[in-house]
Scaffold this motif. Structure first.
Motif, PDB file in Angstrom:
ATOM      1  N   ARG A 128       0.807  -1.158   0.253  1.00 22.69           N
ATOM      2  CA  ARG A 128      -0.009  -0.008  -0.021  1.00 22.69           C
ATOM      3  C   ARG A 128       0.938   1.100   0.086  1.00 22.69           C
ATOM      4  NH1 ARG A 128      -5.259  -1.109   0.611  1.00 22.69           N
ATOM      5  NH2 ARG A 128      -5.651  -3.451   1.316  1.00 22.69           N
ATOM      6  N   ALA A 129       2.021   1.187   0.778  1.00 18.35           N
ATOM      7  CA  ALA A 129       2.867   2.349   0.618  1.00 18.35           C
ATOM      8  C   ALA A 129       3.555   2.458  -0.772  1.00 18.35           C
ATOM      9  CB  ALA A 129       4.098   2.155   1.805  1.00 18.35           C
ATOM     10  N   ASP A 130       3.853   1.355  -1.286  1.00 20.59           N
ATOM     11  CA  ASP A 130       4.252   1.585  -2.588  1.00 20.59           C
ATOM     12  C   ASP A 130       3.568   1.951  -3.696  1.00 20.59           C
ATOM     13  OD1 ASP A 130       6.815   0.065  -1.970  1.00 20.59           O
ATOM     14  OD2 ASP A 130       6.137  -1.960  -2.524  1.00 20.59           O
ATOM     15  N   LEU A 131       2.362   1.607  -3.690  1.00 24.05           N
ATOM     16  CA  LEU A 131       1.095   1.962  -4.689  1.00 24.05           C
ATOM     17  C   LEU A 131       0.721   3.394  -4.250  1.00 24.05           C
ATOM     18  CD1 LEU A 131      -0.663  -1.252  -5.275  1.00 24.05           C
ATOM     19  CD2 LEU A 131       0.934  -0.087  -6.915  1.00 24.05           C
ATOM     20  N   GLY A 132       0.899   3.931  -2.971  1.00 24.11           N
ATOM     21  CA  GLY A 132       0.417   5.146  -2.707  1.00 24.11           C
ATOM     22  C   GLY A 132       1.438   6.380  -3.337  1.00 24.11           C
ATOM     23  N   TYR A 133       2.792   5.943  -3.061  1.00 22.58           N
ATOM     24  CA  TYR A 133       3.828   6.372  -3.646  1.00 22.58           C
ATOM     25  C   TYR A 133       3.744   6.747  -5.334  1.00 22.58           C
ATOM     26  CZ  TYR A 133       8.543   7.975  -5.521  1.00 22.58           C
ATOM     27  OH  TYR A 133       9.585   8.448  -5.902  1.00 22.58           O
ATOM     28  N   VAL A 134       3.382   5.440  -6.050  1.00 23.96           N
ATOM     29  CA  VAL A 134       3.185   5.513  -7.387  1.00 23.96           C
ATOM     30  C   VAL A 134       2.000   6.163  -7.762  1.00 23.96           C
ATOM     31  CG1 VAL A 134       2.673   3.738  -9.407  1.00 23.96           C
ATOM     32  CG2 VAL A 134       4.247   3.030  -7.542  1.00 23.96           C
ATOM     33  N   GLY A 135       0.947   6.290  -6.896  1.00 27.71           N
ATOM     34  CA  GLY A 135      -0.362   6.815  -7.531  1.00 27.71           C
ATOM     35  C   GLY A 135      -0.037   8.353  -7.360  1.00 27.71           C
ATOM     36  N   GLY A 136       1.013   8.922  -6.887  1.00 31.77           N
ATOM     37  CA  GLY A 136       1.255  10.391  -6.867  1.00 31.77           C
ATOM     38  C   GLY A 136       1.909  10.929  -8.078  1.00 31.77           C
ATOM     39  N   SER A 137       2.024  10.223  -8.928  1.00 30.94           N
ATOM     40  CA  SER A 137       2.715  10.849 -10.210  1.00 30.94           C
ATOM     41  C   SER A 137       1.698  10.823 -11.486  1.00 30.94           C
ATOM     42  CB  SER A 137       3.702   9.684 -10.704  1.00 30.94           C
ATOM     43  OG  SER A 137       3.455   8.525 -10.897  1.00 30.94           O
ATOM     44  N   ALA A 138       1.970  11.736 -12.413  1.00 30.51           N
ATOM     45  CA  ALA A 138       1.430  11.779 -13.611  1.00 30.51           C
ATOM     46  C   ALA A 138       1.888  11.410 -14.794  1.00 30.51           C
ATOM     47  CB  ALA A 138       0.971  13.403 -13.721  1.00 30.51           C
ATOM     48  N   GLY A 139       1.151  10.743 -15.715  1.00 33.47           N
ATOM     49  CA  GLY A 139       1.605   9.952 -16.722  1.00 33.47           C
ATOM     50  C   GLY A 139       2.322   8.658 -16.686  1.00 33.47           C
ATOM     51  N   VAL A 140       1.968   7.590 -17.632  1.00 33.78           N
ATOM     52  CA  VAL A 140       2.160   6.242 -17.373  1.00 33.78           C
ATOM     53  C   VAL A 140       3.809   5.997 -17.158  1.00 33.78           C
ATOM     54  CG1 VAL A 140       2.060   3.810 -18.376  1.00 33.78           C
ATOM     55  CG2 VAL A 140       0.273   5.477 -18.758  1.00 33.78           C
ATOM     56  N   ASP A 141       4.647   6.761 -18.012  1.00 30.48           N
ATOM     57  CA  ASP A 141       6.209   6.750 -17.752  1.00 30.48           C
ATOM     58  C   ASP A 141       6.387   6.830 -16.480  1.00 30.48           C
ATOM     59  OD1 ASP A 141       6.078   6.466 -20.528  1.00 30.48           O
ATOM     60  OD2 ASP A 141       7.851   7.620 -20.895  1.00 30.48           O
ATOM     61  N   ALA A 142       5.884   8.020 -15.775  1.00 31.21           N
ATOM     62  CA  ALA A 142       6.459   8.533 -14.446  1.00 31.21           C
ATOM     63  C   ALA A 142       5.709   7.251 -13.398  1.00 31.21           C
ATOM     64  CB  ALA A 142       5.703   9.767 -14.066  1.00 31.21           C
ATOM     65  N   VAL A 143       4.531   6.682 -13.779  1.00 35.92           N
ATOM     66  CA  VAL A 143       3.919   5.684 -12.931  1.00 35.92           C
ATOM     67  C   VAL A 143       5.000   4.471 -12.898  1.00 35.92           C
ATOM     68  CG1 VAL A 143       2.261   4.024 -12.634  1.00 35.92           C
ATOM     69  CG2 VAL A 143       1.679   6.361 -12.944  1.00 35.92           C
ATOM     70  N   VAL A 144       5.190   4.167 -13.980  1.00 27.86           N
ATOM     71  CA  VAL A 144       6.274   3.000 -14.105  1.00 27.86           C
ATOM     72  C   VAL A 144       7.429   3.011 -13.391  1.00 27.86           C
ATOM     73  CG1 VAL A 144       7.370   1.259 -15.606  1.00 27.86           C
ATOM     74  CG2 VAL A 144       4.825   1.997 -16.136  1.00 27.86           C
ATOM     75  N   ALA A 150       7.171   2.804  -9.865  1.00 30.94           N
ATOM     76  CA  ALA A 150       7.033   1.392  -9.394  1.00 30.94           C
ATOM     77  C   ALA A 150       8.243   0.782  -9.344  1.00 30.94           C
ATOM     78  CB  ALA A 150       5.898   0.703 -10.237  1.00 30.94           C
ATOM     79  N   ILE A 151       9.080   1.080 -10.366  1.00 30.54           N
ATOM     80  CA  ILE A 151      10.455   0.224 -10.665  1.00 30.54           C
ATOM     81  C   ILE A 151      11.322   0.710  -9.145  1.00 30.54           C
ATOM     82  CG2 ILE A 151      12.609  -0.206 -11.837  1.00 30.54           C
ATOM     83  CD1 ILE A 151      10.151  -1.514 -12.801  1.00 30.54           C
ATOM     84  N   VAL A 152      11.654   1.989  -9.303  1.00 27.80           N
ATOM     85  CA  VAL A 152      12.353   2.496  -8.008  1.00 27.80           C
ATOM     86  C   VAL A 152      11.481   2.067  -6.476  1.00 27.80           C
ATOM     87  CG1 VAL A 152      13.206   4.798  -6.981  1.00 27.80           C
ATOM     88  CG2 VAL A 152      13.128   4.374  -9.289  1.00 27.80           C
ATOM     89  N   GLY A 153      10.518   2.248  -6.374  1.00 21.79           N
ATOM     90  CA  GLY A 153       9.970   2.098  -5.213  1.00 21.79           C
ATOM     91  C   GLY A 153       9.841   0.528  -4.789  1.00 21.79           C
ATOM     92  N   GLY A 206      12.705  -0.063  -2.375  1.00 24.78           N
ATOM     93  CA  GLY A 206      11.822  -0.350  -1.237  1.00 24.78           C
ATOM     94  C   GLY A 206      12.375  -1.682  -0.603  1.00 24.78           C
ATOM     95  N   ASP A 207      12.623  -2.437  -1.462  1.00 30.02           N
ATOM     96  CA  ASP A 207      12.994  -3.841  -0.949  1.00 30.02           C
ATOM     97  C   ASP A 207      14.254  -3.457  -0.076  1.00 30.02           C
ATOM     98  OD1 ASP A 207      11.006  -5.195  -1.979  1.00 30.02           O
ATOM     99  OD2 ASP A 207      12.194  -6.299  -3.548  1.00 30.02           O
TER     100      ASP A 207
END
Length: 222
Positions: A161-177, A180-183, A187-188
């Protein structure tokens, strides 16, 4: 912007940018003269995504091309695109142990997923990674450790949920992906470090306090 400026803004050398264009990872710039091309924010965002997939995700060029094809597919939802990208980050292990043990571990994973109501497809590589880990536990005589799997799943839900909360704060599919990769990867690393710090602290409370109590009793009146 010119390719030199694109290089300065992204930190990617000009020859590398040209290589990405040749490999089809990055769209060519718009020609403004026979020897000049102009690049925009779309190129900058795509370059940052490529570098995240390469430098952080450790993906090969062929895998990066697969992710970018999914990103550029208008028929794919963000959920499906993230699946393509993050599935590539899951470790693949060679099968070990006998087939019966692995089959039992796969069944155990399916039971966990059903019990928790997780919406996970049969082809998700994390299912096999978890089954392989459970089989390895059995092989080394620590199958009872699987009893804490639901506690791990509780922690995994919080982290996800923390990962996807961070992901969801971006605009544009490139930024979302990219997020997600960085997180996922970093994150691991954060989670591993935090886990070790917590282990050190809890171990000190459990064992050092016990030793102090034992030594105190031994040196008492006598």
């Amino acid at each position: 912007m010119r390719i030199g400026e694109l290089s300065r803004r992204t930190g990617v050398p000009v020859p590398t940018i040209k290589y990405y264009v040749r490999e089809g990872l990055l769209p060519a710039g718009q020609l403004t003269s026979p020897n000049q091309a102009s690049y925009g924010e779309t190129h900058e965002h795509r370059l940052r995504l490529i570098r995240a997939l390469l430098d952080v995700g450790g993906l090969k060029v062929s895998a990066i091309a697969e992710v970018l094809a999914a990103v550029d597919d208008p028929g794919r939802s963000v959920h499906k695109i993230l699946g393509v990208a993050t599935d590539l980050l899951v470790a693949r292990y060679p099968e070990s142990g006998d087939g019966t043990s692995l089959a039992a571990s796969r069944a155990q994973v399916s039971e966990l997923i059903a019990r928790r109501g997780w919406r996970v497809g049969e082809d998700c590589p994390a299912r096999e990674a978890l089954a392989t880990a459970l089989t390895a536990l059995e092989r080394v005589g620590h199958q009872e450790f699987a009893g804490v799997m639901d506690s791990y799943a509780d922690a995994a839900e919080i982290a996800a949920r923390a990962d996807l909360g961070y992901v969801g704060g971006s605009a544009g599919v490139d930024a979302v992906v990219e997020r997600a990769i960085v997180g996922t990867v970093l994150g691991d690393a954060m989670l591993d470090a935090l886990r070790h710090l917590a282990q050190v602290s809890i171990s000190a409370g459990m064992y050092e306090a016990r030793r102090a109590a034992t030594e105190g009793a031994a040196s008492g009146p006598g």
